[in-house]
Design an enzyme around this catalytic site. Structure first.
Site, PDB file in Angstrom:
ATOM      1  N   ASP A 192       0.829  -1.197   0.000  1.00 45.96           N
ATOM      2  CA  ASP A 192       0.000   0.000   0.000  1.00 45.96           C
ATOM      3  C   ASP A 192       0.864   1.248   0.000  1.00 45.96           C
ATOM      4  OD1 ASP A 192      -2.643   1.426   0.497  1.00 45.96           O
ATOM      5  OD2 ASP A 192      -1.463   2.077   2.226  1.00 45.96           O
ATOM      6  N   GLU A 232       0.478  -1.533  -5.576  1.00 46.49           N
ATOM      7  CA  GLU A 232      -0.664  -0.643  -5.740  1.00 46.49           C
ATOM      8  C   GLU A 232      -0.164   0.751  -6.059  1.00 46.49           C
ATOM      9  OE1 GLU A 232      -3.629   2.328  -3.931  1.00 46.49           O
ATOM     10  OE2 GLU A 232      -1.702   1.747  -3.094  1.00 46.49           O
TER      11      GLU A 232
END
Length: 493
Positions: A192, A232
Protein backbone atom coordinates in the site's frame (compact mmCIF):
# COMPACT_ATOMS: atom_id res chain seq x y z
CA UNK A 1 -10.76 -24.81 -10.24
CA UNK A 2 -8.52 -23.12 -12.83
CA UNK A 3 -5.21 -21.48 -11.98
CA UNK A 4 -6.53 -17.92 -11.65
CA UNK A 5 -9.88 -18.07 -9.83
CA UNK A 6 -11.55 -14.86 -8.64
CA UNK A 7 -10.72 -13.29 -5.31
CA UNK A 8 -12.96 -11.39 -2.90
CA UNK A 9 -11.82 -8.03 -1.48
CA UNK A 10 -13.44 -7.19 1.83
CA UNK A 11 -13.21 -5.57 5.20
CA UNK A 12 -13.68 -8.17 7.88
CA UNK A 13 -15.93 -6.06 10.10
CA UNK A 14 -18.14 -4.68 7.31
CA UNK A 15 -18.96 -8.07 5.81
CA UNK A 16 -18.98 -10.77 8.46
CA UNK A 17 -17.75 -9.24 11.72
CA UNK A 18 -14.87 -11.68 12.28
CA UNK A 19 -12.32 -13.62 10.28
CA UNK A 20 -14.17 -16.81 11.21
CA UNK A 21 -17.37 -15.26 9.91
CA UNK A 22 -15.70 -14.50 6.57
CA UNK A 23 -14.54 -18.11 6.35
CA UNK A 24 -18.07 -19.36 7.02
CA UNK A 25 -19.44 -17.17 4.20
CA UNK A 26 -16.85 -18.52 1.76
CA UNK A 27 -17.67 -22.08 2.82
CA UNK A 28 -21.44 -21.77 2.47
CA UNK A 29 -23.40 -19.10 0.54
CA UNK A 30 -20.34 -18.00 -1.48
CA UNK A 31 -19.01 -21.51 -2.05
CA UNK A 32 -17.35 -22.02 -5.42
CA UNK A 33 -17.10 -18.31 -6.27
CA UNK A 34 -13.66 -17.46 -4.95
CA UNK A 35 -10.25 -19.09 -4.72
CA UNK A 36 -8.70 -16.26 -2.75
CA UNK A 37 -9.50 -13.33 -0.51
CA UNK A 38 -7.91 -9.95 0.11
CA UNK A 39 -8.59 -9.07 3.73
CA UNK A 40 -8.40 -5.30 4.03
CA UNK A 41 -6.52 -4.11 7.14
CA UNK A 42 -7.51 -6.15 10.16
CA UNK A 43 -4.62 -4.98 12.33
CA UNK A 44 -4.77 -3.07 15.62
CA UNK A 45 -6.92 -1.05 15.32
CA UNK A 46 -9.02 -1.85 12.25
CA UNK A 47 -11.23 1.22 12.76
CA UNK A 48 -8.77 4.11 12.93
CA UNK A 49 -9.02 7.35 11.00
CA UNK A 50 -8.29 5.63 7.68
CA UNK A 51 -10.27 2.39 8.06
CA UNK A 52 -7.28 0.34 9.20
CA UNK A 53 -4.63 1.88 6.97
CA UNK A 54 -3.23 3.60 10.05
CA UNK A 55 -2.40 0.69 12.39
CA UNK A 56 -0.85 1.36 15.76
CA UNK A 57 0.50 -2.19 15.64
CA UNK A 58 0.80 -3.76 12.19
CA UNK A 59 1.99 -7.09 13.63
CA UNK A 60 -1.14 -7.78 15.69
CA UNK A 61 -4.60 -8.68 14.49
CA UNK A 62 -7.29 -6.66 16.22
CA UNK A 63 -8.73 -9.05 18.83
CA UNK A 64 -12.25 -7.84 18.02
CA UNK A 65 -11.86 -9.50 14.60
CA UNK A 66 -10.14 -12.73 15.62
CA UNK A 67 -6.72 -14.26 16.05
CA UNK A 68 -3.77 -15.18 13.86
CA UNK A 69 -4.97 -18.78 14.18
CA UNK A 70 -8.23 -17.71 12.50
CA UNK A 71 -6.27 -16.21 9.60
CA UNK A 72 -4.19 -19.38 9.40
CA UNK A 73 -7.36 -21.49 9.20
CA UNK A 74 -8.71 -19.27 6.42
CA UNK A 75 -5.45 -19.61 4.49
CA UNK A 76 -5.95 -23.36 4.49
CA UNK A 77 -9.07 -22.90 2.35
CA UNK A 78 -8.09 -19.97 0.13
CA UNK A 79 -5.19 -17.79 -0.96
CA UNK A 80 -5.08 -14.94 1.56
CA UNK A 81 -3.78 -11.49 0.62
CA UNK A 82 -2.97 -8.87 3.24
CA UNK A 83 -1.76 -5.29 3.11
CA UNK A 84 1.72 -4.16 4.00
CA UNK A 85 1.38 -0.45 4.67
CA UNK A 86 4.83 0.57 3.51
CA UNK A 87 4.74 4.35 3.59
CA UNK A 88 3.50 5.20 7.06
CA UNK A 89 2.34 4.16 10.53
CA UNK A 90 -0.17 5.61 12.93
CA UNK A 91 0.81 8.76 14.78
CA UNK A 92 -0.52 6.91 17.84
CA UNK A 93 1.96 4.04 17.49
CA UNK A 94 4.20 3.40 20.49
CA UNK A 95 7.32 4.25 18.49
CA UNK A 96 6.10 7.64 17.30
CA UNK A 97 4.61 8.51 20.68
CA UNK A 98 8.09 7.99 22.14
CA UNK A 99 9.49 10.38 19.52
CA UNK A 100 6.84 12.94 20.45
CA UNK A 101 7.93 12.75 24.08
CA UNK A 102 11.69 12.59 23.61
CA UNK A 103 12.40 14.04 20.19
CA UNK A 104 15.85 13.22 18.81
CA UNK A 105 16.71 11.44 22.07
CA UNK A 106 14.24 8.67 21.17
CA UNK A 107 15.85 5.59 19.62
CA UNK A 108 12.96 5.61 17.13
CA UNK A 109 13.59 9.16 15.89
CA UNK A 110 15.49 8.12 12.72
CA UNK A 111 12.53 6.00 11.61
CA UNK A 112 10.24 8.98 10.93
CA UNK A 113 10.52 11.56 8.17
CA UNK A 114 10.62 15.30 8.75
CA UNK A 115 11.07 18.00 6.14
CA UNK A 116 14.75 18.46 6.89
CA UNK A 117 15.41 14.72 6.61
CA UNK A 118 14.79 15.03 2.86
CA UNK A 119 15.85 18.66 2.45
CA UNK A 120 18.76 19.09 4.91
CA UNK A 121 19.82 22.34 3.19
CA UNK A 122 16.29 23.70 3.17
CA UNK A 123 13.54 23.49 0.59
CA UNK A 124 12.78 26.16 -1.99
CA UNK A 125 9.28 26.96 -3.17
CA UNK A 126 9.72 24.99 -6.39
CA UNK A 127 10.97 21.96 -4.39
CA UNK A 128 7.72 21.88 -2.45
CA UNK A 129 5.49 22.73 -5.39
CA UNK A 130 6.73 19.79 -7.45
CA UNK A 131 5.93 17.13 -4.79
CA UNK A 132 3.29 14.79 -6.24
CA UNK A 133 0.24 14.75 -4.01
CA UNK A 134 -2.80 12.45 -3.85
CA UNK A 135 -4.69 15.15 -1.95
CA UNK A 136 -4.64 18.96 -1.75
CA UNK A 137 -2.02 20.83 0.21
CA UNK A 138 1.52 20.03 1.27
CA UNK A 139 2.43 16.67 2.84
CA UNK A 140 3.55 18.07 6.20
CA UNK A 141 2.03 18.51 9.64
CA UNK A 142 3.43 20.73 12.39
CA UNK A 143 4.05 18.57 15.45
CA UNK A 144 5.95 19.03 18.68
CA UNK A 145 8.73 16.44 19.00
CA UNK A 146 10.62 16.53 22.28
CA UNK A 147 9.47 20.08 22.93
CA UNK A 148 10.52 21.33 19.47
CA UNK A 149 8.08 22.13 16.68
CA UNK A 150 8.88 20.14 13.53
CA UNK A 151 7.39 19.64 10.06
CA UNK A 152 6.58 15.92 10.03
CA UNK A 153 6.00 14.24 6.67
CA UNK A 154 2.36 13.09 6.49
CA UNK A 155 1.49 12.15 2.91
CA UNK A 156 -2.13 11.16 3.60
CA UNK A 157 -3.44 12.50 6.91
CA UNK A 158 -1.99 14.06 10.04
CA UNK A 159 -2.66 10.74 11.78
CA UNK A 160 -0.41 8.78 9.38
CA UNK A 161 3.29 9.52 9.81
CA UNK A 162 5.67 8.60 7.00
CA UNK A 163 8.62 6.35 7.76
CA UNK A 164 12.16 6.71 6.42
CA UNK A 165 13.14 3.62 4.43
CA UNK A 166 16.71 4.88 4.25
CA UNK A 167 17.09 3.60 7.84
CA UNK A 168 17.52 0.00 8.97
CA UNK A 169 15.15 0.81 11.84
CA UNK A 170 12.34 1.16 9.31
CA UNK A 171 13.34 -2.08 7.63
CA UNK A 172 13.39 -3.94 10.94
CA UNK A 173 9.80 -2.78 11.36
CA UNK A 174 8.74 -3.90 7.85
CA UNK A 175 10.43 -7.29 8.27
CA UNK A 176 8.48 -7.82 11.51
CA UNK A 177 5.25 -7.10 9.61
CA UNK A 178 6.05 -9.49 6.75
CA UNK A 179 7.10 -12.20 9.20
CA UNK A 180 3.86 -11.90 11.16
CA UNK A 181 1.82 -12.27 7.98
CA UNK A 182 3.90 -15.19 6.69
CA UNK A 183 3.49 -17.02 9.99
CA UNK A 184 -0.31 -16.71 9.61
CA UNK A 185 -0.28 -18.38 6.19
CA UNK A 186 -0.66 -15.20 4.12
CA UNK A 187 0.83 -15.84 0.66
CA UNK A 188 0.09 -12.58 -1.18
CA UNK A 189 1.11 -9.10 -0.08
CA UNK A 190 -0.39 -5.87 -1.36
CA UNK A 191 2.07 -3.01 -0.99
CA UNK A 192 0.00 0.00 0.00
CA UNK A 193 1.17 3.51 -0.96
CA UNK A 194 4.66 2.27 -1.85
CA UNK A 195 4.92 4.87 -4.63
CA UNK A 196 5.27 7.61 -2.02
CA UNK A 197 8.19 6.04 -0.13
CA UNK A 198 11.03 7.33 -2.32
CA UNK A 199 11.32 10.92 -1.16
CA UNK A 200 14.33 12.51 -2.86
CA UNK A 201 15.30 16.18 -3.09
CA UNK A 202 15.13 17.41 -6.67
CA UNK A 203 12.30 15.03 -7.63
CA UNK A 204 8.51 14.90 -7.32
CA UNK A 205 9.00 12.35 -4.50
CA UNK A 206 6.82 9.76 -6.27
CA UNK A 207 7.95 6.54 -7.98
CA UNK A 208 11.59 7.62 -7.79
CA UNK A 209 14.71 5.48 -8.13
CA UNK A 210 14.55 4.94 -4.36
CA UNK A 211 11.03 3.58 -4.68
CA UNK A 212 12.30 0.99 -7.13
CA UNK A 213 15.07 -0.09 -4.75
CA UNK A 214 12.66 -0.35 -1.82
CA UNK A 215 10.19 -2.37 -3.89
CA UNK A 216 12.89 -4.80 -4.96
CA UNK A 217 13.98 -5.25 -1.36
CA UNK A 218 10.43 -6.06 -0.26
CA UNK A 219 10.09 -8.47 -3.19
CA UNK A 220 13.19 -10.30 -1.98
CA UNK A 221 11.76 -10.48 1.56
CA UNK A 222 8.45 -11.82 0.27
CA UNK A 223 9.88 -14.32 -2.20
CA UNK A 224 12.20 -15.73 0.47
CA UNK A 225 9.06 -16.51 2.47
CA UNK A 226 7.13 -17.99 -0.47
CA UNK A 227 4.91 -14.92 -0.92
CA UNK A 228 3.90 -12.99 -4.05
CA UNK A 229 3.60 -9.22 -4.25
CA UNK A 230 0.94 -6.91 -5.69
CA UNK A 231 2.02 -3.30 -6.20
CA UNK A 232 -0.66 -0.64 -5.74
CA UNK A 233 0.09 2.49 -7.77
CA UNK A 234 -2.28 4.97 -9.37
CA UNK A 235 -0.71 6.84 -12.27
CA UNK A 236 -0.38 7.11 -16.02
CA UNK A 237 -1.21 3.83 -17.78
CA UNK A 238 2.33 3.54 -19.17
CA UNK A 239 3.64 3.38 -15.59
CA UNK A 240 1.62 0.23 -14.90
CA UNK A 241 3.10 -1.34 -18.02
CA UNK A 242 6.62 -0.47 -16.88
CA UNK A 243 6.10 -1.52 -13.25
CA UNK A 244 4.56 -4.85 -14.24
CA UNK A 245 7.91 -6.00 -15.58
CA UNK A 246 9.51 -5.96 -12.13
CA UNK A 247 6.81 -7.21 -9.71
CA UNK A 248 4.53 -10.24 -9.45
CA UNK A 249 1.27 -8.33 -10.01
CA UNK A 250 -0.08 -4.85 -10.70
CA UNK A 251 -3.67 -3.67 -10.61
CA UNK A 252 -5.49 -3.07 -13.87
CA UNK A 253 -6.81 0.27 -12.66
CA UNK A 254 -7.52 1.37 -16.25
CA UNK A 255 -10.23 -1.27 -16.70
CA UNK A 256 -12.96 0.25 -14.45
CA UNK A 257 -13.16 3.67 -16.16
CA UNK A 258 -12.71 2.17 -19.63
CA UNK A 259 -15.65 -0.20 -19.12
CA UNK A 260 -17.75 2.68 -17.79
CA UNK A 261 -16.75 4.82 -20.78
CA UNK A 262 -17.78 1.99 -23.11
CA UNK A 263 -21.19 1.66 -21.44
CA UNK A 264 -21.95 5.38 -21.15
CA UNK A 265 -20.37 6.67 -24.38
CA UNK A 266 -21.08 3.52 -26.44
CA UNK A 267 -17.41 3.44 -27.39
CA UNK A 268 -15.21 0.34 -27.07
CA UNK A 269 -12.21 1.78 -28.91
CA UNK A 270 -10.22 2.92 -25.84
CA UNK A 271 -10.77 -0.49 -24.21
CA UNK A 272 -9.62 -2.19 -27.41
CA UNK A 273 -6.41 -0.14 -27.36
CA UNK A 274 -5.78 -1.04 -23.73
CA UNK A 275 -6.27 -4.75 -24.41
CA UNK A 276 -3.48 -4.55 -26.98
CA UNK A 277 -0.87 -3.07 -24.61
CA UNK A 278 -1.87 -4.00 -21.05
CA UNK A 279 0.33 -6.33 -19.00
CA UNK A 280 -0.97 -9.82 -18.33
CA UNK A 281 0.24 -10.18 -14.72
CA UNK A 282 -2.65 -8.12 -13.39
CA UNK A 283 -5.25 -8.15 -10.69
CA UNK A 284 -8.37 -6.99 -12.53
CA UNK A 285 -10.86 -4.86 -10.62
CA UNK A 286 -13.95 -2.78 -11.21
CA UNK A 287 -14.22 -1.57 -7.63
CA UNK A 288 -12.11 -1.53 -4.49
CA UNK A 289 -12.24 0.12 -1.07
CA UNK A 290 -11.12 3.33 -2.80
CA UNK A 291 -12.88 5.27 -5.54
CA UNK A 292 -12.99 4.70 -9.29
CA UNK A 293 -9.63 5.87 -10.63
CA UNK A 294 -9.53 8.57 -13.27
CA UNK A 295 -5.81 9.38 -13.46
CA UNK A 296 -5.25 5.81 -14.64
CA UNK A 297 -6.79 6.57 -18.04
CA UNK A 298 -6.03 10.27 -18.37
CA UNK A 299 -3.11 12.57 -18.92
CA UNK A 300 -0.81 12.92 -15.94
CA UNK A 301 1.81 15.29 -14.63
CA UNK A 302 3.84 12.15 -14.07
CA UNK A 303 4.12 11.71 -17.85
CA UNK A 304 3.99 15.23 -19.29
CA UNK A 305 2.97 15.39 -22.91
CA UNK A 306 1.97 11.71 -23.13
CA UNK A 307 -1.75 11.26 -23.93
CA UNK A 308 -3.95 9.11 -21.76
CA UNK A 309 -6.27 6.32 -22.86
CA UNK A 310 -9.12 8.85 -22.72
CA UNK A 311 -8.96 12.47 -23.84
CA UNK A 312 -9.75 15.22 -21.29
CA UNK A 313 -13.19 15.81 -22.80
CA UNK A 314 -13.99 12.09 -22.60
CA UNK A 315 -12.95 12.02 -18.94
CA UNK A 316 -15.10 15.05 -18.13
CA UNK A 317 -18.06 13.36 -19.84
CA UNK A 318 -17.40 10.11 -17.99
CA UNK A 319 -17.32 11.77 -14.57
CA UNK A 320 -20.57 13.58 -15.31
CA UNK A 321 -22.14 10.35 -16.60
CA UNK A 322 -21.25 8.60 -13.34
CA UNK A 323 -22.73 11.43 -11.28
CA UNK A 324 -25.91 11.40 -13.39
CA UNK A 325 -26.21 7.60 -13.25
CA UNK A 326 -25.92 7.65 -9.46
CA UNK A 327 -28.65 10.25 -9.16
CA UNK A 328 -26.08 12.74 -7.91
CA UNK A 329 -25.08 10.72 -4.85
CA UNK A 330 -21.53 10.20 -6.13
CA UNK A 331 -21.18 13.96 -6.48
CA UNK A 332 -21.84 14.29 -2.74
CA UNK A 333 -18.92 11.95 -2.03
CA UNK A 334 -16.33 13.17 -4.51
CA UNK A 335 -13.76 15.96 -4.57
CA UNK A 336 -14.20 19.00 -2.38
CA UNK A 337 -17.65 17.76 -1.36
CA UNK A 338 -16.17 15.26 1.12
CA UNK A 339 -13.19 15.07 3.43
CA UNK A 340 -10.25 12.68 3.01
CA UNK A 341 -10.64 13.28 -0.72
CA UNK A 342 -8.51 11.91 -3.53
CA UNK A 343 -7.91 14.13 -6.50
CA UNK A 344 -7.90 11.24 -8.95
CA UNK A 345 -10.97 9.23 -7.97
CA UNK A 346 -14.77 9.30 -8.14
CA UNK A 347 -16.40 7.84 -5.04
CA UNK A 348 -19.31 5.62 -6.08
CA UNK A 349 -20.34 2.00 -6.03
CA UNK A 350 -19.92 0.39 -9.44
CA UNK A 351 -23.58 -0.62 -9.51
CA UNK A 352 -24.67 3.00 -9.09
CA UNK A 353 -22.03 4.09 -11.63
CA UNK A 354 -23.97 2.15 -14.29
CA UNK A 355 -27.30 3.55 -13.11
CA UNK A 356 -28.29 0.46 -11.07
CA UNK A 357 -28.98 -1.26 -14.40
CA UNK A 358 -28.75 -5.03 -13.87
CA UNK A 359 -27.90 -5.79 -17.50
CA UNK A 360 -25.19 -3.15 -17.70
CA UNK A 361 -23.77 -4.32 -14.38
CA UNK A 362 -23.59 -7.98 -15.37
CA UNK A 363 -22.00 -7.04 -18.69
CA UNK A 364 -19.37 -4.98 -16.87
CA UNK A 365 -18.63 -7.88 -14.51
CA UNK A 366 -18.47 -10.35 -17.37
CA UNK A 367 -15.94 -8.18 -19.19
CA UNK A 368 -13.87 -8.06 -16.01
CA UNK A 369 -14.03 -11.84 -15.62
CA UNK A 370 -13.07 -12.42 -19.26
CA UNK A 371 -10.03 -10.11 -19.38
CA UNK A 372 -6.72 -11.89 -18.57
CA UNK A 373 -5.57 -11.64 -14.96
CA UNK A 374 -6.88 -12.57 -11.53
CA UNK A 375 -10.32 -10.98 -11.03
CA UNK A 376 -11.01 -9.37 -7.67
CA UNK A 377 -14.56 -8.43 -6.67
CA UNK A 378 -15.19 -5.97 -3.86
CA UNK A 379 -17.71 -7.06 -1.23
CA UNK A 380 -20.11 -4.18 -1.99
CA UNK A 381 -19.86 -5.00 -5.69
CA UNK A 382 -20.57 -8.66 -4.97
CA UNK A 383 -23.98 -7.59 -3.65
CA UNK A 384 -24.51 -4.95 -6.40
CA UNK A 385 -24.59 -2.41 -3.59
CA UNK A 386 -25.94 1.14 -3.77
CA UNK A 387 -24.22 4.27 -2.48
CA UNK A 388 -24.48 4.43 1.30
CA UNK A 389 -25.41 8.11 1.63
CA UNK A 390 -26.41 7.67 5.26
CA UNK A 391 -22.91 6.45 6.19
CA UNK A 392 -21.40 9.27 4.11
CA UNK A 393 -23.42 11.86 6.03
CA UNK A 394 -22.45 10.23 9.34
CA UNK A 395 -18.70 10.19 8.73
CA UNK A 396 -18.19 12.91 6.14
CA UNK A 397 -15.63 10.65 4.43
CA UNK A 398 -16.26 10.39 0.70
CA UNK A 399 -15.05 6.82 0.25
CA UNK A 400 -17.48 5.59 2.90
CA UNK A 401 -20.24 5.86 0.31
CA UNK A 402 -18.84 2.55 -0.99
CA UNK A 403 -18.04 0.95 2.39
CA UNK A 404 -21.40 -0.26 3.68
CA UNK A 405 -21.65 -2.33 6.87
CA UNK A 406 -23.71 -5.43 6.01
CA UNK A 407 -25.76 -7.26 8.63
CA UNK A 408 -26.37 -11.02 8.33
CA UNK A 409 -30.01 -10.33 7.40
CA UNK A 410 -28.94 -7.92 4.68
CA UNK A 411 -26.51 -10.47 3.23
CA UNK A 412 -29.22 -13.13 3.15
CA UNK A 413 -31.59 -10.74 1.37
CA UNK A 414 -28.97 -9.54 -1.12
CA UNK A 415 -28.08 -13.11 -2.11
CA UNK A 416 -31.67 -13.60 -3.28
CA UNK A 417 -31.60 -10.70 -5.76
CA UNK A 418 -31.50 -11.90 -9.40
CA UNK A 419 -28.50 -9.73 -10.28
CA UNK A 420 -26.51 -11.05 -7.33
CA UNK A 421 -27.45 -14.68 -8.08
CA UNK A 422 -26.43 -14.16 -11.72
CA UNK A 423 -23.10 -12.65 -10.72
CA UNK A 424 -22.49 -15.61 -8.43
CA UNK A 425 -23.05 -17.95 -11.36
CA UNK A 426 -20.56 -16.00 -13.49
CA UNK A 427 -18.01 -16.14 -10.67
CA UNK A 428 -18.43 -19.90 -10.33
CA UNK A 429 -17.94 -20.29 -14.08
CA UNK A 430 -14.77 -18.19 -13.93
CA UNK A 431 -13.47 -20.14 -10.96
CA UNK A 432 -14.06 -23.64 -12.34
CA UNK A 433 -14.02 -23.66 -16.13
CA UNK A 434 -10.80 -25.10 -17.62
CA UNK A 435 -10.96 -22.81 -20.66
CA UNK A 436 -9.48 -20.00 -18.54
CA UNK A 437 -6.16 -21.88 -18.44
CA UNK A 438 -5.94 -21.48 -22.21
CA UNK A 439 -5.65 -18.69 -24.77
CA UNK A 440 -7.52 -15.38 -24.73
CA UNK A 441 -8.74 -13.52 -27.84
CA UNK A 442 -10.77 -10.34 -28.28
CA UNK A 443 -12.27 -8.45 -31.21
CA UNK A 444 -13.90 -5.08 -30.44
CA UNK A 445 -15.41 -2.41 -32.70
CA UNK A 446 -17.29 0.75 -31.72
CA UNK A 447 -20.12 -0.82 -29.71
CA UNK A 448 -19.89 -4.58 -30.24
CA UNK A 449 -17.29 -7.13 -29.37
CA UNK A 450 -16.36 -10.70 -28.64
CA UNK A 451 -14.01 -12.18 -26.05
CA UNK A 452 -13.09 -15.84 -25.74
CA UNK A 453 -10.93 -18.36 -23.92
CA UNK A 454 -9.99 -21.70 -25.50
CA UNK A 455 -8.10 -24.56 -23.90
CA UNK A 456 -8.19 -27.74 -25.97
CA UNK A 457 -11.84 -28.73 -26.33
CA UNK A 458 -12.88 -26.26 -23.62
CA UNK A 459 -14.26 -22.87 -24.63
CA UNK A 460 -15.93 -19.84 -23.03
CA UNK A 461 -16.99 -16.94 -25.26
CA UNK A 462 -19.09 -13.82 -24.95
CA UNK A 463 -20.65 -11.67 -27.67
CA UNK A 464 -21.77 -8.28 -26.38
CA UNK A 465 -23.14 -4.88 -27.30
CA UNK A 466 -22.40 -1.98 -24.94
CA UNK A 467 -25.02 0.27 -26.55
CA UNK A 468 -27.79 -2.29 -26.05
CA UNK A 469 -26.23 -3.43 -22.74
CA UNK A 470 -26.74 -7.04 -23.76
CA UNK A 471 -24.60 -10.15 -24.12
CA UNK A 472 -24.72 -13.83 -25.01
CA UNK A 473 -22.44 -16.21 -23.10
CA UNK A 474 -21.39 -19.56 -24.57
CA UNK A 475 -19.53 -22.21 -22.57
CA UNK A 476 -18.72 -25.85 -23.14
CA UNK A 477 -20.02 -28.27 -20.54
CA UNK A 478 -18.54 -31.69 -21.20
CA UNK A 479 -19.69 -32.66 -24.70
CA UNK A 480 -22.47 -30.06 -24.65
CA UNK A 481 -22.41 -26.33 -25.34
CA UNK A 482 -24.59 -23.98 -23.31
CA UNK A 483 -25.57 -20.51 -24.56
CA UNK A 484 -27.31 -17.96 -22.33
CA UNK A 485 -28.28 -14.33 -22.69
CA UNK A 486 -28.11 -11.75 -19.95
CA UNK A 487 -31.88 -12.14 -19.53
CA UNK A 488 -31.49 -15.91 -19.13
CA UNK A 489 -28.98 -15.34 -16.33
CA UNK A 490 -31.23 -12.83 -14.57
CA UNK A 491 -34.12 -15.27 -14.85
CA UNK A 492 -32.01 -18.09 -13.42
CA UNK A 493 -32.24 -20.12 -16.63
Amino acid sequence: MNSTPPQLITYVDRLAGTVTGVRELLDAPLAGMFGGIHLLPYFTPFDGVDAGFDPRDHTRIDPRLGTWDDVRALSGDAVVMSDVIVNHVSADSDAFQDVRRRGDASPFAPMFLTLDAVFPDGAREDDLARIYRPRPGLPFTVMELGGRKRLVWTTFTADQVDIDLRTELAWDYLVSVVDALAAAGVTMLRLDAVGYTGKEAGTDCFMTASTDRYTRRILELAHARGMRVLLEVHGHFTQQIDIAQSVDYVYDFALPPLVLHALHAHDLRPLALWLEVRPSNTITVLDTHDGIGIVDVGESDLKPGVPGLLAPAQIDALVEAIHDASGGTSRLATGAAASNLDLYQVNCTYYDAVGADDRAYLLARLLQLMVPGIPQVYYVGLFAGRNDVELLHTTGVGRDVNRHHYTPDEIAAELERPVVRALGELLRLRAAHPAFDGTFAADLDDTRGTMSWVHGAHRVAVEFDVAARMFALTATDGDAVRRRSVDDLLAGA
